[in-house]
Structure formats: C-alpha cells, structure tokens
Enzyme design. Structure first.
Site, PDB file in Angstrom:
ATOM      1  N   TYR A 119       0.801  -1.106  -0.158  1.00  0.00           N
ATOM      2  CA  TYR A 119      -0.024  -0.023   0.221  1.00  0.00           C
ATOM      3  C   TYR A 119       0.921   1.342   0.141  1.00  0.00           C
ATOM      4  O   TYR A 119       1.849   1.344   0.761  1.00  0.00           O
ATOM      5  CB  TYR A 119      -0.914   0.165   1.322  1.00  0.00           C
ATOM      6  CG  TYR A 119      -1.650   1.208   1.434  1.00  0.00           C
ATOM      7  CD1 TYR A 119      -3.065   1.340   1.052  1.00  0.00           C
ATOM      8  CD2 TYR A 119      -1.012   2.380   2.086  1.00  0.00           C
ATOM      9  CE1 TYR A 119      -3.937   2.517   1.128  1.00  0.00           C
ATOM     10  CE2 TYR A 119      -1.808   3.644   2.248  1.00  0.00           C
ATOM     11  CZ  TYR A 119      -3.052   3.554   1.503  1.00  0.00           C
ATOM     12  OH  TYR A 119      -3.901   4.786   1.781  1.00  0.00           O
ATOM     13  N   GLU A 207      -3.661   7.452  -3.983  1.00  0.00           N
ATOM     14  CA  GLU A 207      -3.164   6.148  -3.394  1.00  0.00           C
ATOM     15  C   GLU A 207      -3.244   5.059  -4.429  1.00  0.00           C
ATOM     16  O   GLU A 207      -3.811   4.767  -5.329  1.00  0.00           O
ATOM     17  CB  GLU A 207      -4.723   5.864  -2.260  1.00  0.00           C
ATOM     18  CG  GLU A 207      -4.467   4.576  -1.543  1.00  0.00           C
ATOM     19  CD  GLU A 207      -6.111   4.382  -0.887  1.00  0.00           C
ATOM     20  OE1 GLU A 207      -6.182   4.585   0.243  1.00  0.00           O
ATOM     21  OE2 GLU A 207      -6.679   3.999  -1.696  1.00  0.00           O
TER      22      GLU A 207
END
Ligand code: GDP
Ligand code: MN
Length: 401
Positions: A119, A207
């Site tokens: 992530y 993101e």
C-alpha cells in the site's frame, strides 16, 4: 472531486509511475478488441475492472447476482462476456451503500503475475500541516483496518512542502518495505512520481492499493500500480482544467448535485434531523448542538448569506428528498439576511412541499419581529425556538415522540 481508476492511472503514468497497459471500454465489443490487442502484445491474461469511484470492487457483487467487480480473463471471448455482465449493471460494494453504483465503463488491462502487494499513498496530514507519504506491506487490504489492528505495519514519512520529497526519503520507505537490490531504485522513482502527481495535480489523496511486485515473463521482478485512486481538492479545480473535465456526475450524490445548481452548500449525512442554516460556522455549530441533545444531523446545509425565497424552497425540497429525515431545524441569524425574507421563504416552501414533518425555527437578527409575525400568522404548525439550545432540544424531542 474523485476520478476513475483508469483516469488516475493516466495521470500517474505521466509522472513516471508504471501502470499496466490497458484501455477503458464502454461496450463488450470494445472489451473484446482491447483484449485481442493486449494478448497480441504478449499479455497472457487480462483483468476486466468495473469503473466506479467506490472501492472494494473486487469483493463486490452485482445486483444481477454476478460476483466480483474485478475479474481475470484468459481469452477475448471471456473478457467480452465478463464486460457484458458488468456494463449497465449495478455493483454493490462495502463503499457504495445498498443502492450500489451503475457501471458504465470497464478497464481492460494486462493482468499481472502478482508476487506481493503493498500500500502506498500521499495525503495531507492535518496534524503536522504537511504532506505525508504512507506505505505498508499490508497491501490490497482495507487500510483503515490495518491502521486500527496493526498500526505498526504502516510506515510514515513527512515531507517538507517547501523542498518536496527527497530521494533519500523515497529510498528509506522502499527499504522499510523490505525491498532489495534494483527494486529500491524502482520504488524510489515510483514514490517520487507519486508525490509529484499529488503536488502538481492539487490532489488531497493519491493512493495505490495494491502496488504490486510482479514477475515478468523474462523472470525479472518489477513494481507496478495495480489499482489507483486520486482525489483532487475542489478549491483547485479552477486551475486543474484537464482534471476537472474528468468529473463524472453519475458518481456523485444526486442531492449534492441538485444543491450545487442552486448555490447551496449541502452535504448529506446519515442522521434524521435535517438542518437549514445560514453560514458554514453556524451550520457546524447547529450540527454539534443537535448531537449534544442526543440527535443526529441528516445533513450540513449552508444557504449562504443572502438566500432568496427560491433558494429556501429548493433547500426544503432537497432536505425532504432524504427519506431518513424525521424533523427539520431552521437556524437563521439575520446578519446580511433579513429574517422576514427567510420567514416568507419558509412559509412558501412549507406550503409548496406540503411539509408534514415537525419543523422548529429559530430566527435571530435583522427584522426578527417581522419574521416571527409572518411565521405566526401563516397558521402553519411550526414550533419556534427562543435560543439555539431551545430549538435544538425541541427538534430532538420531536423525533422521540
Ligand atoms: P478494489 O477491490 O476496488 O480495491 O480493486 P483492485 O484494483 O484493488 O482489485 C482487487 C484485487 O484484485 C487486487 O487486490 C488484486 O489482488 C486483484 N487483482 C487486480 N488486478 C490483478 C491482476 O492483474 N492480476 C491478479 N492476479 N490479480 C489482480
Ligand atoms: Mn484496491
């Protein structure tokens, strides 16, 4: 403002972030053609991905019963069939709510041979008032859950906005993710590109979840952004014209779009007490006081300093289209606004919308006596609140009876 995954990937690739080759398709035939092209270029398989701003697509289910908004396919026929099962259908995920989202585009891209998932994100840290780069080896998962259960798995690097992200900061993050050898260089380039995207696009969030470590056909390892999300600060849209053009109104709450047409600042919340207020600060204080007396606000609504009768009527209609609303609190401080104008607006709106819900009104300021008189003489069954606290208490009580 949010944009779709395929648009976010276009932006990121302009900043040197590697993304899978792919194409956004609006029909099953386009998906078939895109797959044929990718297979001809050497892809072994493709992924067909439903495009919606909501996350959690992989684990989502269509209202038709078709499972999964992200599917790996081996042939052009299979991809066309999968795209056909997604397009024009409503996908329900953890983030869409039960009403789901209509899928009108799928992204068909080269499938990756994923070895591990990370992530990474850049966002604004309100605590330090600085950009923050976050990374985690717990990729592909719900990051809120990772933050709640295993916060030690999240690595953070604060950026000085005057200098920007430094290469050493990118390398530090890369090695904290456990990357070795030439992957450190690849990850650093990618992180710097991610930061640059965030900065130059006036994004509030960029993101990548998951960022994947993949093995190419030649056995080489590489890092690639398999999913991407970009949210841009609405206040910067005036200077981000090409991003503004990516706006997809189908993804936005219909009531909020309707409100913006009437220059009303409306944000839908999930409580049961609607409020109509002038001024953003007073609107926030009104939500707080509703909460204080045990209620929960159904919305934020600021009608602005000089609302017209038409705007007040539009505001009532918007409030009333929310099925959760059980009572309404009008809290107006007549500074620029005249209380009698707002009172006339309320009376007209109540009559026009045949309001049957409890309505509590608190007026204060310019021409307040005249405003009260208009409300009283209207014969409408509304309750008047003397102070903000009194009004809030009365409106909360009206939902308990
Ligand atoms: P989200 O569910 O909306 O976050 O959509 P993602 O794009 O993150 O896809 C969900 C999951 O599908 C990812 O976490 C991956 O595990 C899987 N996935 C996506 N693309 C590929 C791919 O190219 N190859 C493989 N094997 N899995 C993929
Ligand atoms: Mn994802």
């Amino acid at each position: 403002m949010n944009i779709h995954e395929y648009q976010a990937k276009q932006l990121l690739s302009q900043y040197g972030v590697s993304v899978p080759q792919g194409k956004a398709c609006a029909t099953a035939d386009e998906a078939r053609a895109a797959t044929t092209e990718l297979l001809a270029k050497g892809a072994n398989r493709v992924v067909v991905k439903s495009q919606t701003h909501a996350g959690g697509r992989g684990k989502g289910t269509f209202k038709s019963g078709f499972k999964g908004g992200v599917k790996v396919c081996a042939t052009a026929d299979e991809a066309a069939q999968t795209a056909g099962s997604m397009l024009g259908q409503v996908l329900v995920t953890k983030q869409t709510g039960p009403e789901g989202r209509l899928i009108s585009r799928v992204l068909v891209e080269q499938a990756s041979n994923i070895k591990s998932e990370f992530y990474i994100a850049v966002l604004l840290d309100r605590g330090s008032s600085r950009p923050l780069v976050m990374a985690s080896t717990a990729g592909g998962m719900d990051i809120e859950e990772v933050a709640a259960k295993t916060p030690e798995k999240i690595i953070k690097e604060t950026i000085d906005p005057a200098i920007g992200m430094m290469p050493f900061q990118a390398r530090k993050l890369a090695s904290a993710l456990g990357l070795k050898g030439n992957l450190i260089g690849q990850a650093s380039k990618l992180l710097l590109g991610l930061y640059k995207t965030w900065w130059e696009c006036d994004a509030s969030l960029v993101e990548i979840n998951p960022l994947c470590l993949v093995e190419n056909d030649d056995g080489q390892e590489a890092l690639i952004a398999v999913d991407a999300k970009v949210s841009v600060d609405d206040n910067a849209l005036y200077r981000q014209k090409s991003i503004h053009a990516m706006r997809d109104l189908n993804e936005e709450a219909p009531l909020e779009i309707e409100a913006s047409k009437h220059n009303l600042n409306y944000i839908k919340l999930d409580g049961s007490i609607a409020c109509l207020v002038n001024g953003a600060g007073l609107a926030m204080a009104t939500m707080d006081i509703i909460q204080h007396f045990g209620g929960s606000p159904a919305n934020f609504l600021d009608v602005g300093g000089g609302a017209s009768k038409d705007q007040v009527t539009a505001a009532f209609k918007i409030i009333l289209s929310d099925a959760n609303v059980k009572a309404i609190l009008v809290n107006i401080f007549g500074g620029i606004m005249q209380c009698d104008v707002i009172a006339a607006g309320i009376v007209a709106a109540v009559k026009e919308t045949h309001l049957a819900l409890p309505l509590v009104v608190r007026l204060e300021g310019n021409n307040v006596e005249l405003g009260q008189k208009i409300l009283k003489e209207s014969g409408l069954p509304l309750v008047s609140g003397d102070t903000m606290a009194d009004a809030a208490e009365k409106v909360v009580r009206s939902t308990l009876d």
